[in-house]
Design a protein around this motif. Structure first.
Motif, PDB file in Angstrom:
ATOM      1  N   MET A 204       0.826  -1.201   0.000  1.00  0.00           N
ATOM      2  CA  MET A 204       0.000   0.000   0.000  1.00  0.00           C
ATOM      3  C   MET A 204       0.859   1.248   0.000  1.00  0.00           C
ATOM      4  O   MET A 204       0.551   2.251  -0.666  1.00  0.00           O
ATOM      5  CB  MET A 204      -0.908  -0.017   1.232  1.00  0.00           C
ATOM      6  N   LEU A 205       1.978   1.201   0.700  1.00  0.00           N
ATOM      7  CA  LEU A 205       2.881   2.350   0.753  1.00  0.00           C
ATOM      8  C   LEU A 205       3.477   2.661  -0.614  1.00  0.00           C
ATOM      9  O   LEU A 205       3.497   3.818  -1.042  1.00  0.00           O
ATOM     10  CB  LEU A 205       3.989   2.087   1.780  1.00  0.00           C
ATOM     11  N   ILE A 206       3.957   1.632  -1.325  1.00  0.00           N
ATOM     12  CA  ILE A 206       4.630   1.914  -2.596  1.00  0.00           C
ATOM     13  C   ILE A 206       3.634   2.346  -3.665  1.00  0.00           C
ATOM     14  O   ILE A 206       3.974   3.132  -4.557  1.00  0.00           O
ATOM     15  CB  ILE A 206       5.464   0.704  -3.079  1.00  0.00           C
ATOM     16  N   VAL A 207       2.384   1.849  -3.592  1.00  0.00           N
ATOM     17  CA  VAL A 207       1.376   2.302  -4.546  1.00  0.00           C
ATOM     18  C   VAL A 207       0.998   3.761  -4.266  1.00  0.00           C
ATOM     19  O   VAL A 207       0.844   4.569  -5.191  1.00  0.00           O
ATOM     20  CB  VAL A 207       0.135   1.392  -4.491  1.00  0.00           C
ATOM     21  N   SER A 208       0.844   4.119  -2.994  1.00  0.00           N
ATOM     22  CA  SER A 208       0.539   5.505  -2.636  1.00  0.00           C
ATOM     23  C   SER A 208       1.717   6.420  -2.930  1.00  0.00           C
ATOM     24  O   SER A 208       1.539   7.566  -3.355  1.00  0.00           O
ATOM     25  CB  SER A 208       0.182   5.588  -1.142  1.00  0.00           C
ATOM     26  N   LEU A 209       2.898   5.905  -2.711  1.00  0.00           N
ATOM     27  CA  LEU A 209       4.120   6.674  -2.935  1.00  0.00           C
ATOM     28  C   LEU A 209       4.190   7.239  -4.345  1.00  0.00           C
ATOM     29  O   LEU A 209       4.616   8.366  -4.570  1.00  0.00           O
ATOM     30  CB  LEU A 209       5.318   5.761  -2.633  1.00  0.00           C
ATOM     31  N   ASP A 210       3.707   6.455  -5.319  1.00  0.00           N
ATOM     32  CA  ASP A 210       3.879   6.858  -6.711  1.00  0.00           C
ATOM     33  C   ASP A 210       2.933   7.964  -7.143  1.00  0.00           C
ATOM     34  O   ASP A 210       3.086   8.525  -8.220  1.00  0.00           O
ATOM     35  CB  ASP A 210       3.702   5.649  -7.633  1.00  0.00           C
ATOM     36  N   GLN A 211       1.948   8.287  -6.324  1.00  0.00           N
ATOM     37  CA  GLN A 211       1.061   9.381  -6.677  1.00  0.00           C
ATOM     38  C   GLN A 211       1.792  10.712  -6.666  1.00  0.00           C
ATOM     39  O   GLN A 211       1.470  11.619  -7.439  1.00  0.00           O
ATOM     40  CB  GLN A 211      -0.131   9.424  -5.714  1.00  0.00           C
ATOM     41  N   TYR A 212       2.793  10.843  -5.774  1.00  0.00           N
ATOM     42  CA  TYR A 212       3.469  12.125  -5.639  1.00  0.00           C
ATOM     43  C   TYR A 212       4.990  12.058  -5.760  1.00  0.00           C
ATOM     44  O   TYR A 212       5.655  13.075  -5.639  1.00  0.00           O
ATOM     45  CB  TYR A 212       3.110  12.760  -4.291  1.00  0.00           C
ATOM     46  N   ILE A 213       5.530  10.877  -6.019  1.00  0.00           N
ATOM     47  CA  ILE A 213       6.984  10.797  -6.109  1.00  0.00           C
ATOM     48  C   ILE A 213       7.509  11.561  -7.318  1.00  0.00           C
ATOM     49  O   ILE A 213       8.663  11.981  -7.350  1.00  0.00           O
ATOM     50  CB  ILE A 213       7.443   9.315  -6.165  1.00  0.00           C
ATOM     51  N   VAL A 214       6.657  11.761  -8.326  1.00  0.00           N
ATOM     52  CA  VAL A 214       7.107  12.469  -9.529  1.00  0.00           C
ATOM     53  C   VAL A 214       6.961  13.981  -9.406  1.00  0.00           C
ATOM     54  O   VAL A 214       7.397  14.712 -10.303  1.00  0.00           O
ATOM     55  CB  VAL A 214       6.331  11.995 -10.774  1.00  0.00           C
TER      56      VAL A 214
ATOM     57  N   LEU B 123      -3.280   1.635 -13.332  1.00  0.00           N
ATOM     58  CA  LEU B 123      -4.061   0.407 -13.427  1.00  0.00           C
ATOM     59  C   LEU B 123      -3.559  -0.625 -12.428  1.00  0.00           C
ATOM     60  O   LEU B 123      -4.351  -1.309 -11.765  1.00  0.00           O
ATOM     61  CB  LEU B 123      -3.988  -0.140 -14.849  1.00  0.00           C
ATOM     62  N   GLY B 124      -2.236  -0.737 -12.312  1.00  0.00           N
ATOM     63  CA  GLY B 124      -1.674  -1.646 -11.311  1.00  0.00           C
ATOM     64  C   GLY B 124      -2.101  -1.258  -9.903  1.00  0.00           C
ATOM     65  O   GLY B 124      -2.468  -2.109  -9.087  1.00  0.00           O
ATOM     66  N   GLY B 125      -2.076   0.051  -9.615  1.00  0.00           N
ATOM     67  CA  GLY B 125      -2.518   0.512  -8.307  1.00  0.00           C
ATOM     68  C   GLY B 125      -3.985   0.223  -8.045  1.00  0.00           C
ATOM     69  O   GLY B 125      -4.380  -0.091  -6.920  1.00  0.00           O
ATOM     70  N   ALA B 126      -4.809   0.322  -9.110  1.00  0.00           N
ATOM     71  CA  ALA B 126      -6.240   0.044  -8.975  1.00  0.00           C
ATOM     72  C   ALA B 126      -6.505  -1.423  -8.661  1.00  0.00           C
ATOM     73  O   ALA B 126      -7.566  -1.758  -8.129  1.00  0.00           O
ATOM     74  CB  ALA B 126      -6.968   0.438 -10.259  1.00  0.00           C
ATOM     75  N   LEU B 127      -5.580  -2.299  -8.984  1.00  0.00           N
ATOM     76  CA  LEU B 127      -5.713  -3.714  -8.636  1.00  0.00           C
ATOM     77  C   LEU B 127      -5.126  -4.003  -7.251  1.00  0.00           C
ATOM     78  O   LEU B 127      -5.691  -4.769  -6.470  1.00  0.00           O
ATOM     79  CB  LEU B 127      -5.012  -4.584  -9.677  1.00  0.00           C
ATOM     80  N   VAL B 128      -4.000  -3.391  -6.947  1.00  0.00           N
ATOM     81  CA  VAL B 128      -3.326  -3.654  -5.674  1.00  0.00           C
ATOM     82  C   VAL B 128      -4.141  -3.123  -4.499  1.00  0.00           C
ATOM     83  O   VAL B 128      -4.288  -3.799  -3.466  1.00  0.00           O
ATOM     84  CB  VAL B 128      -1.911  -3.025  -5.677  1.00  0.00           C
ATOM     85  N   PHE B 129      -4.682  -1.919  -4.647  1.00  0.00           N
ATOM     86  CA  PHE B 129      -5.387  -1.271  -3.525  1.00  0.00           C
ATOM     87  C   PHE B 129      -6.533  -2.123  -2.979  1.00  0.00           C
ATOM     88  O   PHE B 129      -6.554  -2.456  -1.785  1.00  0.00           O
ATOM     89  CB  PHE B 129      -5.881   0.107  -3.969  1.00  0.00           C
ATOM     90  N   PRO B 130      -7.527  -2.516  -3.789  1.00  0.00           N
ATOM     91  CA  PRO B 130      -8.620  -3.325  -3.228  1.00  0.00           C
ATOM     92  C   PRO B 130      -8.187  -4.726  -2.834  1.00  0.00           C
ATOM     93  O   PRO B 130      -8.769  -5.324  -1.915  1.00  0.00           O
ATOM     94  CB  PRO B 130      -9.656  -3.354  -4.359  1.00  0.00           C
ATOM     95  N   ALA B 131      -7.176  -5.267  -3.523  1.00  0.00           N
ATOM     96  CA  ALA B 131      -6.709  -6.609  -3.177  1.00  0.00           C
ATOM     97  C   ALA B 131      -6.076  -6.629  -1.791  1.00  0.00           C
ATOM     98  O   ALA B 131      -6.307  -7.563  -1.005  1.00  0.00           O
ATOM     99  CB  ALA B 131      -5.716  -7.105  -4.222  1.00  0.00           C
ATOM    100  N   THR B 132      -5.288  -5.610  -1.472  1.00  0.00           N
ATOM    101  CA  THR B 132      -4.693  -5.556  -0.130  1.00  0.00           C
ATOM    102  C   THR B 132      -5.768  -5.396   0.938  1.00  0.00           C
ATOM    103  O   THR B 132      -5.687  -6.008   2.009  1.00  0.00           O
ATOM    104  CB  THR B 132      -3.686  -4.394  -0.024  1.00  0.00           C
ATOM    105  N   LEU B 133      -6.782  -4.586   0.651  1.00  0.00           N
ATOM    106  CA  LEU B 133      -7.861  -4.412   1.622  1.00  0.00           C
ATOM    107  C   LEU B 133      -8.608  -5.721   1.840  1.00  0.00           C
ATOM    108  O   LEU B 133      -8.942  -6.086   2.981  1.00  0.00           O
ATOM    109  CB  LEU B 133      -8.821  -3.330   1.132  1.00  0.00           C
ATOM    110  N   ALA B 134      -8.880  -6.450   0.757  1.00  0.00           N
ATOM    111  CA  ALA B 134      -9.559  -7.741   0.876  1.00  0.00           C
ATOM    112  C   ALA B 134      -8.712  -8.724   1.675  1.00  0.00           C
ATOM    113  O   ALA B 134      -9.237  -9.487   2.506  1.00  0.00           O
ATOM    114  CB  ALA B 134      -9.860  -8.297  -0.513  1.00  0.00           C
ATOM    115  N   LEU B 135      -7.412  -8.725   1.451  1.00  0.00           N
ATOM    116  CA  LEU B 135      -6.528  -9.647   2.166  1.00  0.00           C
ATOM    117  C   LEU B 135      -6.442  -9.315   3.654  1.00  0.00           C
ATOM    118  O   LEU B 135      -6.351 -10.213   4.497  1.00  0.00           O
ATOM    119  CB  LEU B 135      -5.133  -9.627   1.531  1.00  0.00           C
TER     120      LEU B 135
END
Length: 296
Positions: A29-39, A120-132
């Protein structure tokens, strides 16, 4: 076993495995969120090297946000139907591939496509981590703590992204803000197979609701395109007006589709929940202000 007896090795192993799983999900979750503003800090260098204008430079941010938001509902449904581990792993692969392509991008169009793949990758990782998280930890205090760690990691990623982006850009150039995601996602991918159990069989009788997902994604994308390109093309230009009208029509179509679907992405009854509506409004106001401040 008496109440004061030490836990068995099996109990300790189960607890440590749960803790390791939570750490993995929080890190993802951290690395997916990180990429929103790392650029964000790298934007001037990206614009200068790849030839972005002042009006189009924001599309580097928007491409990720639009893809991530547009496919989020579909990502959640995919986690339900295909299994959270499958979706989690697939999202990490897309995220790592998009990051690699972004660092190697020779032109603005390639970079925007790479950012969309990352989203798109983030859109898959985000709900999958929450489900897990929800399936790994029992309901109650234990799950609440896990959700707090998971959510805190996502919030920390936004701040770390800005700081890390500045360090990497100054030390190695703007490409580094993309390349850094490749080993991070790769490590997470390897640990996922070791820590997360295999998915169960697919639940029968449920659908992806592709018409709903397509209409929502295209509608949001067209509206964001109009907002991003409006200052450059002119708010009264045919392309902008057509995007706004088409985007609004697709949003309306999404609402109609969800009302008629037997298995909707967004059940209409959820919209009648006052707590959910209030939380959504607060989240919208937060991102409309805080998110813009970081860019400027």
């Amino acid at each position: 076993m008496s109440p004061t007896a030490a836990p068995s090795p099996r109990d300790r192993l189960g607890g440590s495995r749960q803790g390791a799983t939570l750490g993995l999900l929080a890190f993802a979750m951290l690395i997916v969120s990180l990429d929103q503003y790392i650029v964000v800090v790298a934007l001037p260098e990206i614009g200068g090297e790849l030839g972005y204008s002042a009006q189009t430079l924001q599309s580097v941010i928007s491409a990720y946000a639009v893809a991530s938001a547009g496919f989020l509902l579909l990502g959640g449904r995919a986690a339900d139907l295909l299994g959270p581990r499958r979706v989690f792993v697939s999202g990490l692969v897309l995220y790592a591939g998009g990051s690699l392509a972004g660092g190697l991008a020779p032109a603005p169009e390639v970079l925007l496509a790479a950012r969309a793949v990352q989203g798109l990758g983030g859109a898959l990782v985000f709900p999958a981590t929450l489900a897990l998280v929800n399936t790994t930890f029992p309901e109650g205090r234990e799950r609440n703590r896990a959700l707090a760690v998971w959510g805190g990691a996502g919030a920390a990623g936004l701040v770390i992204g800005v700081l890390l982006g500045g360090v990497l850009t100054q030390a190695f150039g703007w490409e580094a803000v993309f390349f850094v995601n490749v080993p991070l996602a790769g490590l997470t991918l390897v640990l996922a197979f070791a820590l997360i159990p295999a998915d169960r069989e697919r639940e029968k009788g449920r659908r992806f609701d592709l018409p709903g997902a397509v209409s929502a994604t295209l509608g949001v994308t067209l509206l964001i395109f109009a907002l991003v390109q409006g200052p450059r093309l002119g708010w009264g230009s045919p392309g902008i007006l057509a995007s706004v009208v088409a985007g609004l029509l697709l949003v309306v179509a999404f609402a109609v589709i969800e009302r008629r679907s037997r298995d909707p992405l967004v059940p209409p009854r959820l919209l009648a929940n006052r707590n959910l509506a209030t939380a959504t409004a607060i989240a919208f106001l937060f991102w409309a202000t805080f998110g813009s401040v970081l860019y400027f």
